[in-house]
Design a protein around this motif. Structure first.
Motif, short mmCIF file in Angstrom:
data_model
loop_
_atom_site.label_atom_id
_atom_site.label_comp_id
_atom_site.label_asym_id
_atom_site.label_seq_id
_atom_site.Cartn_x
_atom_site.Cartn_y
_atom_site.Cartn_z
N ASP A 576 48.73 -15.75 86.14
CA ASP A 576 49.32 -16.88 85.60
C ASP A 576 48.53 -18.00 86.02
O ASP A 576 47.62 -17.95 86.96
CB ASP A 576 50.63 -16.98 85.81
N ALA A 577 48.68 -19.27 85.64
CA ALA A 577 48.19 -20.52 86.19
C ALA A 577 48.68 -20.76 87.71
O ALA A 577 49.59 -20.32 88.27
CB ALA A 577 48.99 -21.86 85.55
N THR A 605 47.55 -20.25 79.16
CA THR A 605 47.70 -18.83 79.65
C THR A 605 47.90 -18.02 78.19
O THR A 605 48.63 -18.54 77.48
CB THR A 605 48.99 -18.48 80.54
N LYS A 606 47.12 -16.82 78.45
CA LYS A 606 47.15 -15.96 77.26
C LYS A 606 47.22 -14.41 77.52
O LYS A 606 46.93 -13.90 78.77
CB LYS A 606 45.75 -16.29 76.38
N VAL A 614 47.34 -10.65 81.41
CA VAL A 614 47.61 -12.02 81.43
C VAL A 614 46.53 -12.63 81.85
O VAL A 614 46.22 -12.34 83.49
CB VAL A 614 48.87 -12.34 82.29
N LYS A 615 45.99 -13.40 81.31
CA LYS A 615 44.68 -14.33 82.03
C LYS A 615 45.11 -15.87 81.70
O LYS A 615 45.64 -16.24 80.63
CB LYS A 615 43.48 -13.95 81.37
N THR A 616 44.51 -16.63 82.37
CA THR A 616 44.94 -18.16 82.32
C THR A 616 43.21 -18.69 82.08
O THR A 616 42.24 -18.45 82.93
CB THR A 616 45.22 -18.89 83.59
N TYR A 618 40.80 -22.07 82.27
CA TYR A 618 40.57 -23.25 83.02
C TYR A 618 39.37 -23.96 82.72
O TYR A 618 38.50 -23.34 82.59
CB TYR A 618 40.62 -23.03 84.57
#
Length: 656
Positions: A576-577, A605-606, A614-616, A618
């Motif tokens: 997450d973020a 986040t996706k 889960v990846k964020t 930037y």
């Protein structure tokens, strides 16, 4: 003005200090020295002579005389110039028809002149001073002008028909100058002519018709005093500015006319021993024009605020070549004709101060003699400025001269500066666009500017306020017109003046009225407000409560003169973020010293359906700039490639 150190030395028997020391002394007491340049045979000082000193200091003689005044142990030695006589008398005369242009004209007829190459001493001096050698006669006229300040001109006597005339040109009359330019003249331009044709533009440029060349053996030499304002008109009309016109425009001393003539002849006689002086004509023989200024010693001390003795005051004036007679506590000072900068007692104080040494003066705060009411116009301007600064606006100053406007300039400095501005909005729109270019470098999403300045309309000179807003990256729903409208209402409330707003249908802009008169317009240009302030002076009753500013510890550093390059990079990171710091560390590590700013401008986040991972993401904007050179795209590509490779090498990271 370029000054030869070697030529300056010829005015002193004692060896001068180093060029650097001479430069320092002159800078502390009279001139600004803009540079020192050494060549193979000389050292040249670039001396900035301001207009008040120009009548007597646009020459080596003038600078040498000033140096002797500053440093008394260096005795000034003037040029030894012998008088001349002619047994034949004035064979040719000069008829001055344009008396408003010329008040002294000296003409000398010289025979058996050998027009040859100049000797090395002469060409070396001219070369050091940026002059091209032409021939002996022409070079000597230039040398005399540079050495003692008097412009001269030589005509080939064999090409002159009849007498010399100083007259205004006929409207449309043409002349071909020495550099082969064909110029059509107006009746405001003064020329030197013979009985049939124009030979030169008086005080400005010689003509091709009577040019001196190798076949010349008989010359007419001109040394004159032309009225400064008239030469300025002629120079402007024909579009020629040169060393000669500059000296006449700055009102070179009338007494220099004869001195320059005699100096030239003495120099030419050394190079041409067979030279004969056939005739000598002077339209207005020497007359000494001296004025006197009376000033009390106590007045000089009071103006300077210095502890200086009577003897020191008198010494400063006498070594500045002024004749001083003391009568009790007053001084009667005789001013030479060439010192046109000395007119009133305060000028005498200035002379004493600079020679005594302004660095010796101690700073003293002026006494408060009471309270004074502030100007309403100044108070309002300052209040508005402070108010806008607290709202995040920066003040700008734009040019008063533009390429369009109500009032056109008679003699514009440039093709895009030929009008005086009639509004501030045009410049505001331009400056908003220019500053947007640097938004990334300054980490700004919007540019907010204001200007208070004069405009020039059919109704006369007025004071206007212009405020502008422009967005680099507008957020959803944001509009510059909405922001400028909000500021308009806040400003009206702050001024506490009954200004009415007449808005457009969508309430995004309109007019500002006060006492039945339109004094402002908003959003005629996107995000720009302009308001006339003159009508509001005296109407405001602004609160005396001090404005509050947030205290910050600010570190200042110089701005690079080289352009910047910005690049965006976005990367998916597992989780997450909250991991933006790890991304930033990778960027800093690989970007190095070239990175001047990095801004996180997007995070989301996706969940990837294929892996349920889960990846964020930037997204950073990176700004690169060097203090040493202009960066190339290829250099930045290499840096971005390094950042990308390291990001992709980390487990689970993926550059988008």
């Amino acid at each position: 003005m370029l000054i030869s150190y070697r030529l300056l030395q010829t005015y002193f028997k004692k060896t001068l200090p180093t060029p650097e020391e001479v430069s320092r002394l002159l800078s502390e007491h009279i001139f600004e020295i803009e540079g020192i340049e050494k060549n193979s045979h000389d050292v040249v000082l670039d001396v900035n002579v301001l207009p008040d000193r120009a009548p007597y200091c646009l020459s080596h003689q003038g600078v040498a005389s000033e140096f002797a005044s500053i440093v008394p142990e260096y005795e000034f030695t003037p040029r030894v110039i012998q008088s001349i006589s002619s047994d034949i008398g004035p064979v040719r005369k000069a008829v001055i028809e344009a008396e408003a242009y010329c008040d002294r004209y000296i003409l000398s007829e010289l025979m058996d002149v050998e027009v040859k190459e100049s000797p090395k001493w002469l060409t070396d001096y001219l070369d050091s001073l940026g002059q091209r050698s032409i021939n002996l006669v022409v070079d000597l006229t230039n040398f005399v002008m540079l050495d003692i300040g008097q412009p001269l001109h030589a005509f080939d006597a064999g090409k002159v028909e009849g007498n010399i005339k100083v007259r205004f040109a006929d409207e449309g009359e043409e002349i071909t100058t020495l550099d082969k330019r064909q110029i059509k003249l107006t009746s405001e331009v003064c020329v030197i002519s013979d009985d049939k044709k124009a030979l030169a533009i008086a005080g400005v440029k010689g003509g091709h018709e009577a040019e001196v060349n190798k076949q010349t053996n008989h010359i007419l030499l001109e040394s004159a005093h032309f009225i400064a304002s008239q030469v300025r008109v002629s120079s402007g009309e024909v579009g020629i500015k040169n060393d000669s016109s500059k000296r006449f425009e700055n009102n070179v001393s009338r007494q220099k006319s004869k001195e320059g003539m005699l100096y030239f002849i003495s120099l030419l006689k050394k190079e041409c021993p067979e030279l004969l002086i056939n005739s000598f004509f002077d339209s207005a023989p020497e007359k000494v024009e001296e004025k006197k200024i009376e000033v009390a010693l106590s007045f000089i001390k009071a103006v300077l605020g210095a502890e200086i003795t009577d003897e020191e005051i008198i010494d400063c004036l006498t070594r500045n070549h002024l004749r001083v007679v003391r009568v009790g506590e007053k001084l009667s000072i005789t001013i030479p004709e060439e010192r046109k900068d000395l007119e009133i007692p305060e000028d005498i104080c200035d002379e004493v101060g600079r020679l005594w040494g302004l660095t010796k003066l101690k700073g003293v705060l002026p006494k408060n003699h009471g309270t004074y009411e502030a100007l309403s116009s100044l108070s309002l301007r300052n209040s508005i400025s402070n108010f806008l600064v607290t709202k995040g606006y920066s003040e700008i100053y734009s040019y008063s001269l533009t390429d369009k406007g109500y009032g056109e300039i008679l003699n514009p400095l440039a093709s895009d500066k030929n009008f005086v501005r009639d509004n501030l909005s045009d410049a505001m729109e331009e400056k908003l666009g220019q500053n947007l270019y640097f938004a990334d470098l300054l980490n700004l999403d919007k540019i907010k500017l204001f200007e208070i300045g004069k405009v020039y309309t059919k109704g006369g000179e007025k004071t206007h306020l212009s405020i502008g807003v422009s967005y680099k990256r507008a957020k959803k729903g944001e509009k510059v017109n909405d922001e400028i409208k909000i500021l308009r209402d806040e400003l009206v409330e702050f001024l506490n003046i009954p200004i009415q707003t007449v808005c457009t249908v969508d309430d995004s802009g309109g007019l500002l009225n006060y006492e039945g008169k339109t004094i402002g317009v908003i959003n005629k240009k996107e995000g720009v407000l302009e308001l006339e302030l003159d009508a509001l002076f005296g109407a405001s009753s602004l609160s005396d409560a001090p404005l509050k500013f947030e205290q910050k510890n600010v570190l200042y550093k110089p701005v690079s003169e080289f352009p910047f390059i910005s690049r965006d990079i976005a990367v998916f990171v597992p989780g997450d973020a909250g991991n933006e710091e790890s991304v930033l560390q990778v960027i800093k590590k690989n970007a190095g010293a070239l990175m001047v700013r990095s801004d996180l401008f997007d995070v989301f986040t996706k969940i990837f359906k294929e892996t349920s991972e889960v990846k964020t993401s930037y997204a950073y904007r990176i700004v690169f700039q060097s203090y040493d050179k202009t960066l190339t795209n290829e250099e930045i590509d290499i840096v971005i490639k390094k950042i990308t490779e390291e990001m992709n090498s980390r487990e689970g990271w993926q550059v988008r």
